[in-house]
Design a protein around this motif. Structure first.
Motif, PDB file in Angstrom:
ATOM      1  N   ASN A 196       0.807  -1.217   0.000  1.00 36.81           N
ATOM      2  CA  ASN A 196       0.000   0.000   0.000  1.00 36.81           C
ATOM      3  C   ASN A 196       0.845   1.275   0.000  1.00 36.81           C
ATOM      4  O   ASN A 196       0.412   2.297  -0.543  1.00 36.81           O
ATOM      5  N   VAL A 197       2.045   1.219   0.573  1.00 35.33           N
ATOM      6  CA  VAL A 197       2.938   2.369   0.457  1.00 35.33           C
ATOM      7  C   VAL A 197       3.320   2.571  -1.009  1.00 35.33           C
ATOM      8  O   VAL A 197       3.365   3.698  -1.515  1.00 35.33           O
ATOM      9  N   PHE A 198       3.571   1.472  -1.719  1.00 37.00           N
ATOM     10  CA  PHE A 198       3.898   1.553  -3.144  1.00 37.00           C
ATOM     11  C   PHE A 198       2.730   2.138  -3.934  1.00 37.00           C
ATOM     12  O   PHE A 198       2.914   2.999  -4.797  1.00 37.00           O
ATOM     13  N   ARG A 199       1.532   1.684  -3.625  1.00 34.75           N
ATOM     14  CA  ARG A 199       0.353   2.195  -4.333  1.00 34.75           C
ATOM     15  C   ARG A 199       0.128   3.683  -4.082  1.00 34.75           C
ATOM     16  O   ARG A 199      -0.100   4.460  -5.003  1.00 34.75           O
ATOM     17  N   GLU A 200       0.191   4.058  -2.829  1.00 35.85           N
ATOM     18  CA  GLU A 200      -0.106   5.449  -2.477  1.00 35.85           C
ATOM     19  C   GLU A 200       1.000   6.409  -2.922  1.00 35.85           C
ATOM     20  O   GLU A 200       0.714   7.472  -3.490  1.00 35.85           O
TER      21      GLU A 200
END
Length: 326
Positions: A245-249
């Motif tokens: 989710n860090v990668f997505r955001e």
């Protein structure tokens, strides 16, 4: 011809080793590759070349066969780029060797970035120099893939390199600082893409070959993850499962997904173990760990680890190739 940069501003995650093995696996799969060392520490060059060849290159009193020589006229303000020497590693792997003095080009790139806003043609030639050197060498080598290794920072060299790449792969460890590095990377990529788009509209010379700057993040690789009885240890999972989710955001500018784990994330290109016992053998044999043979000392359990590493890198490399082709 596609250009892939491997980058994370958090150092010490095994990035250069990954680039080296990825290049060799691409060659194993039949692709022609050009490895480009744009990290002034020149670690990738040191992995590809033996000590005698390194001494020949860097002790040269005349023209050094490194990428620095291709941009020297620009750095001195007396001309444009010249064709780079391609060091043949094997029939389908070429290398543009790095140079410790490449860091001296940093100020020129930094001032050129600002001067592009003033429609300064010379500045555009400086900022696009890496791109044009790599494109010319890639055409000469008939490459399928250019693979670039860059240092762990947000300096002008890396900015000029990343806008020259089609894709970026992020090697990282499962820890707090790698997550912060991922957030920083996402912010910088967005900023640099926007700034370069603005500058492209001010280019005064339409015939000048310039990069588009449309860097596509392919995904991330979790390096040296902890394994205990074939299962990731608890401390590893604590950080690893935050990565998707860090990668997505931060990098993709997408919304987070509930209950997404690193094992389920399509942007996780690989979870690569640290093959501790194979690294010294590979360094001695000057080859990737997955090509070690019994004659290199890979016997017994080591031979099993070699086969396992081959499967890991084969899967990782195929995933990248398929994602690009699709």
């Amino acid at each position: 011809m596609k250009t892939i940069a491997f980058f994370n501003n958090k150092g010490g995650v095994g990035k250069t080793t990954l680039v080296y093995h990825f290049t060799y696996m691409l060659a194993e799969l039949g692709y022609r590759c050009l490895a480009v060392d744009l990290d002034p520490q020149t670690n990738l060059t040191s992995m590809f070349l033996n000590d005698d060849r390194l001494q020949d290159i860097y002790d040269s009193e005349d023209r050094r066969p490194t990428i620095l020589e291709s941009i020297k006229p620009l750095n001195r303000g007396i001309g444009d780029i010249s064709p780079a020497h391609i060091e043949e590693i094997k029939s389908n792997i070429g290398l543009l060797a790095g140079d410790l003095e490449l860091s001296l080009f940093e100020d020129k790139l930094s001032s050129g970035w600002g001067s592009c806003l003033n429609r300064d043609e010379a500045a555009f030639r400086v900022v696009s120099s890496f791109y044009r050197v790599i494109m010319e060498a890639g055409q000469r080598w008939s490459t399928d893939f250019n693979i670039i290794d860059i240092g762990p920072n947000f300096g002008a060299i890396n900015r000029a390199t990343l806008i020259a790449a089609d894709y970026v792969v992020v090697p990282m460890a499962a820890d707090l600082f790698s997550l912060q590095g991922l957030r920083n990377l996402g912010n910088r990529l967005v900023t640099w893409q926007g700034e370069w788009e603005d500058r492209l509209s001010r280019n005064p010379e339409p015939s000048l070959q310039l990069p588009r700057g449309s860097i596509v993040p392919l995904g991330y690789v979790v390096m040296q993850h902890g394994v205990k009885e074939s299962r990731p240890v608890k401390s590893y999972l604590k950080w690893a499962n935050r990565i998707p989710n860090v990668f997505r955001e931060s990098v993709l500018n997408d919304a987070p997904e509930t209950d997404l784990t690193v094992n389920d994330d399509p942007y996780c290109l690989a979870l690569l173990k640290h093959y501790h016992s194979l690294i010294p053998m590979a360094m001695e044999a000057r080859k990737p760990i997955f090509l070690l043979k019994p004659s290199d000392g890979a016997i017994g359990a080591h031979l099993g680890a070699v086969k396992s590493s081959y499967a890991d890198f084969y899967s990782f490399t195929n995933k990248i190739v398929n994602r690009i082709i699709d």
